[in-house]
Motif scaffolding. Structure first.
Motif, PDB file in Angstrom:
ATOM      1  N   CYS A 167       0.818  -1.222   0.000  1.00 14.39           N
ATOM      2  CA  CYS A 167       0.000   0.000   0.000  1.00 14.39           C
ATOM      3  C   CYS A 167       0.850   1.269   0.000  1.00 14.39           C
ATOM      4  O   CYS A 167       1.798   1.398   0.779  1.00 14.39           O
ATOM      5  N   VAL A 168       0.488   2.179  -0.864  1.00  9.46           N
ATOM      6  CA  VAL A 168       1.249   3.433  -0.932  1.00  9.46           C
ATOM      7  C   VAL A 168       0.723   4.464   0.065  1.00  9.46           C
ATOM      8  O   VAL A 168       1.409   5.408   0.416  1.00  9.46           O
TER       9      VAL A 168
ATOM     10  N   CYS B 275      -8.478   0.085   2.825  1.00 12.58           N
ATOM     11  CA  CYS B 275      -7.878   1.095   1.954  1.00 12.58           C
ATOM     12  C   CYS B 275      -8.537   1.012   0.582  1.00 12.58           C
ATOM     13  O   CYS B 275      -8.472   0.009  -0.092  1.00 12.58           O
TER      14      CYS B 275
ATOM     15  N   CYS C  43      -5.936   3.821  -2.591  1.00 11.83           N
ATOM     16  CA  CYS C  43      -4.792   3.659  -3.485  1.00 11.83           C
ATOM     17  C   CYS C  43      -5.052   2.628  -4.566  1.00 11.83           C
ATOM     18  O   CYS C  43      -5.779   1.656  -4.371  1.00 11.83           O
TER      19      CYS C  43
ATOM     20  N   CYS D 224      -3.962  -1.190  -3.842  1.00 11.24           N
ATOM     21  CA  CYS D 224      -4.912  -2.008  -3.071  1.00 11.24           C
ATOM     22  C   CYS D 224      -6.112  -2.387  -3.940  1.00 11.24           C
ATOM     23  O   CYS D 224      -6.615  -3.510  -3.871  1.00 11.24           O
TER      24      CYS D 224
HETATM   25 ZN   LIG Z   1      -3.746   1.033  -0.252  1.00  8.81          ZN
END
Ligand SMILES: [Zn+2]
Length: 286
Positions: free
Chosen positions: A44-45, A52, A55, A58
């Protein structure tokens, strides 16, 4: 007990992650779900939270479409050499999306000898940026040469369902086998109402458990499809051919029948009705 598995994202942050893990589990679907969370945590960024959806990485994991995450499941009943070769080829270039490339082998015990040999070469020349997870619910059938090159993690989910029905574990397993076998016959188109002969000796309270287990089986199948598009429970393979819509209709049908059975209805008639209505759903929506 998924703590050991969940610790992996911490190990990753500390740079201590091994390059291959063998995960032995009693529930492939639930384990895959946790493992995908761990992988999201790694990739995940954003700062990963349980859901999440900000992003793109994900999101790509959710739809099983991230090029640097490859999930392999048996083709037919075996994992073939060609599948592993394809994986090696895919991962021979470094990933443009993520620092690491990750592969997951579902039902690792289904790797045939040729596939395992190809895999071994891959494991012996590990690229620092490739991480592998082998999932199995038959650890004893995974080739020792693979086992010995992986770190082992045991993941066990407690099954409390039997308590709900006031059954012992053995009784629960018997009911589950009976129900699975019944549904397999029904869904493989051998489903004339004669199939109900297998339930003739059971009382109403048993039939209620039977329908509740039917509900569990269809719900689980649907749930596993939301985890990934891949079905990883061999026992319920007979449900693969049906669409989500088909399964949802059947779930509705079983819920209705469970309501009806509470009233003093004739159980045998209800079972016949069940078979006909299930067939009706299949004729309308496959
Ligand atoms: Zn993410």
């Amino acid at each position: 007990m998924t703590e050991e598995l969940e610790k992996l994202s911490g190990y990753y942050q500390e740079g201590k992650l091994a390059h291959a893990y063998l995960i032995s589990t009693n529930n492939n679907v639930k384990t895959l779900k946790v493992l995908l969370k761990v992988i999201k945590n790694i990739f995940c960024v954003q700062k990963y939270s349980d859901n999440c959806n900000k992003c793109s990485l994900c999101h790509l994991i959710d739809i099983n479409n991230l090029p640097s995450l490859k999930i392999i499941s048996p083709d037919g009943n075996i994992i073939k050499k060609e599948q592993i070769q394809e994986l090696k080829h895919l991962f021979s270039k470094s990933s443009q999306y993520t620092k690491e490339s990750i592969y997951i082998i579902l039902n690792a015990e289904k790797m045939n000898k040729e596939a395992a040999n190809t895999m071994l070469k891959f494991l012996e020349e590990p690229d620092g940026n490739v991480i592998g997870f082998f999932l199995t619910n038959e650890k004893e059938n995974v080739l020792l040469t693979i086992q010995s090159r992986c770190q082992l993690i045991d993941v066990n989910f407690e099954n409390k369902d039997f308590e709900k029905y006031n059954l012992t574990t053995d009784e629960y397993c018997n009911y589950l086998n009976l129900t699975t076998e019944y549904l397999r016959n029904l869904e493989d188109n051998k489903g004339s109402i004669l199939i109900n002969n297998s339930l003739i000796d059971y009382e109403k309270k048993d039939i209620i458990i039977f329908f509740k287990l039917c509900l569990t089986i269809y719900n689980q199948e649907l749930e596993s499809r939301f985890v990934t598009n891949i079905n990883c429970d061999e026992n319920f393979k007979f449900l693969n051919k049906f669409s989500n819509e088909n399964l949802k209709e059947k779930i509705k049908l079983i819920v209705e029948i469970l309501k009806e059975i509470q009233y003093n209805v004739n159980v045998n008639l209800l079972l016949d009705k069940f078979v006909l209505k299930m067939e009706g759903v299949n004729n309308e929506i496959i």
